[in-house]
Design an enzyme around this catalytic site. Sequence first.
Site, PDB file in Angstrom:
ATOM      1  CD  GLU A 161      -5.775   5.695   0.609  1.00 45.30           C
ATOM      2  OE1 GLU A 161      -4.872   6.562   0.707  1.00 45.30           O
ATOM      3  OE2 GLU A 161      -5.747   4.649   1.274  1.00 45.30           O
ATOM      4  CG  HIS A 171       0.240   6.239  -0.553  1.00 49.65           C
ATOM      5  ND1 HIS A 171      -0.776   6.970  -1.115  1.00 49.65           N
ATOM      6  CD2 HIS A 171      -0.324   5.557   0.484  1.00 49.65           C
ATOM      7  CE1 HIS A 171      -1.915   6.732  -0.447  1.00 49.65           C
ATOM      8  NE2 HIS A 171      -1.665   5.871   0.517  1.00 49.65           N
ATOM      9  CG  HIS A 214      -1.837   1.142   1.340  1.00 46.23           C
ATOM     10  ND1 HIS A 214      -3.149   1.092   0.939  1.00 46.23           N
ATOM     11  CD2 HIS A 214      -1.646   2.409   1.786  1.00 46.23           C
ATOM     12  CE1 HIS A 214      -3.720   2.260   1.141  1.00 46.23           C
ATOM     13  NE2 HIS A 214      -2.820   3.087   1.659  1.00 46.23           N
ATOM     14  CD  GLU A 215       1.554   3.538   3.720  1.00 47.34           C
ATOM     15  OE1 GLU A 215       1.706   4.631   3.135  1.00 47.34           O
ATOM     16  OE2 GLU A 215       0.524   3.260   4.372  1.00 47.34           O
TER      17      GLU A 215
END
Length: 495
Positions: free
Chosen positions: A294, A268, A264-265
């Site tokens: 997101e 980003h 997830h990170e």
Amino acid sequence: MQNSIKIYQEMRKKLNAYYYAMWVMSWDSETELPHGAVDYRSEQIEVLTNEIYALETNKTYLKAIDLLYLNRDKLDDLLKREIEKVEKELRLIKKMPKDEYIDYQVLLSKSSSVWADAKRQNNFEMFSPVLDKIIYYNRKISKYLQTDTLKGYDVLLDIYEEGMTTKVYDAFFQKLRDELVPFVLSSTSGKGPLPRKLSKNRFPAEKQELFNKYLLDVFKYDLNRGVLKTSEHPFTSNFTSDDVRITTKYLENSIESAIFSTIHEMGHGIYEQNVDSKLRNTLLGGGASMGIHESQSRMYENMIGRSYAFWEVHFDKLKEIFQKELKGVTLLDFYHYINRAERSLIRTEADELTYPLHIMVRYEVEKQLISGKLKTKDLPKRWRKLYQEYVGVRPKNDQEGVLQDIHWAGGMFGYFPTYALGSAYAAQIYFAMNKEFNIENAISNNEIYKINDWLKEHVHTFGKSKTPKEIMLFATKESFNPDYYVEYLKRKFSN
Ligand SMILES: [Zn+2]
């Protein structure tokens, strides 16, 4: 004009240096700072904060911005966009009386700890008066910032997702209410039994770290311009595309937590690293909006990271590292485990399918709190009712109910909906990308760089120079359309 541009750009450079110093300190506070240095650190931060405030409110600087804003049509596109953004950011400081502005900042500096105590003691009454004041100020803010077209809650929504209004969100959530709620209620029925090897084992942190390092390479996260560390809550911190830092957290009772928070990170982080470096000294660097950001993290985490194709390639590596722990666990066991869907109470632990319904509850109550339709004291009751209706579960207390999130204590009204929006953007972008090349094949061939490259060209490179709307239009050739998202979820979770 030329003189104003010069004044503006010189000040921008100076402010950037201060912001960067503050940013490095805040990163350090989250990851390295010894506990004994907390007080000394906060004294230094106070000095710098005052310096920054003095620079930001410097008369010559503000005058230059005013002049440039009035003549914005004569500026080149990038500078015009930047000046419009600065002007918008400064609007609140200009319009809100100074004493009110400071009162609100003071309130916010204390409210998180009141919220934390209230949550710990499971006592909404403790937090209620503070929350009431925060709502009062958010209503004021929306008044100060209102325009001919934006009023009330719409003003707040626009702060986190430029151009988003209740009209668009209402239609989006209505679609979820009509199609997703019945689907969830019929396809989940509380927690089922889980494979013990996956749910009850201990997974040593050192081994998890090994697999996470492997993932950095799989996703081609650039370690020359980024780092991976650990912190209490995983996050991405970025200042320029040359310096993008992410964190993860290793929980020994979970094989999946660190894996998916790292992916997830990285989503980003890859976004930030791919922003065009020509934007580095402007205000237009960094992701376009909360929703677009997101969308990238969730696409990497859920649509790529939790796909069958992905684990067909990488499950062997996982088993090689966790030989003992995963003995007898098959690829299919693992795939089902990481994609299980269940009705739950806590947003941050919710699965991909039910997650947007948690957001729907928050959107609905926020809208009513800001309009005054819902009184703060009646919030817990409404919360429980909506959870029952949308998610099919009812919290027993406020700790696992209305007190679970920190956002409102931080004054963030209008932020939550971007989480659900991000997942929906992701599905739409994925669909558009898949028209140009077969994404599953890229995943199967361990060629994630193809995905990174496409996203760079169609989404990442623009930073904030395009609005979220413009990015969606450019990348997918149509404006926001939640159909892709609902279809994607139904297809994935029908199996
Ligand atoms: Zn995120």
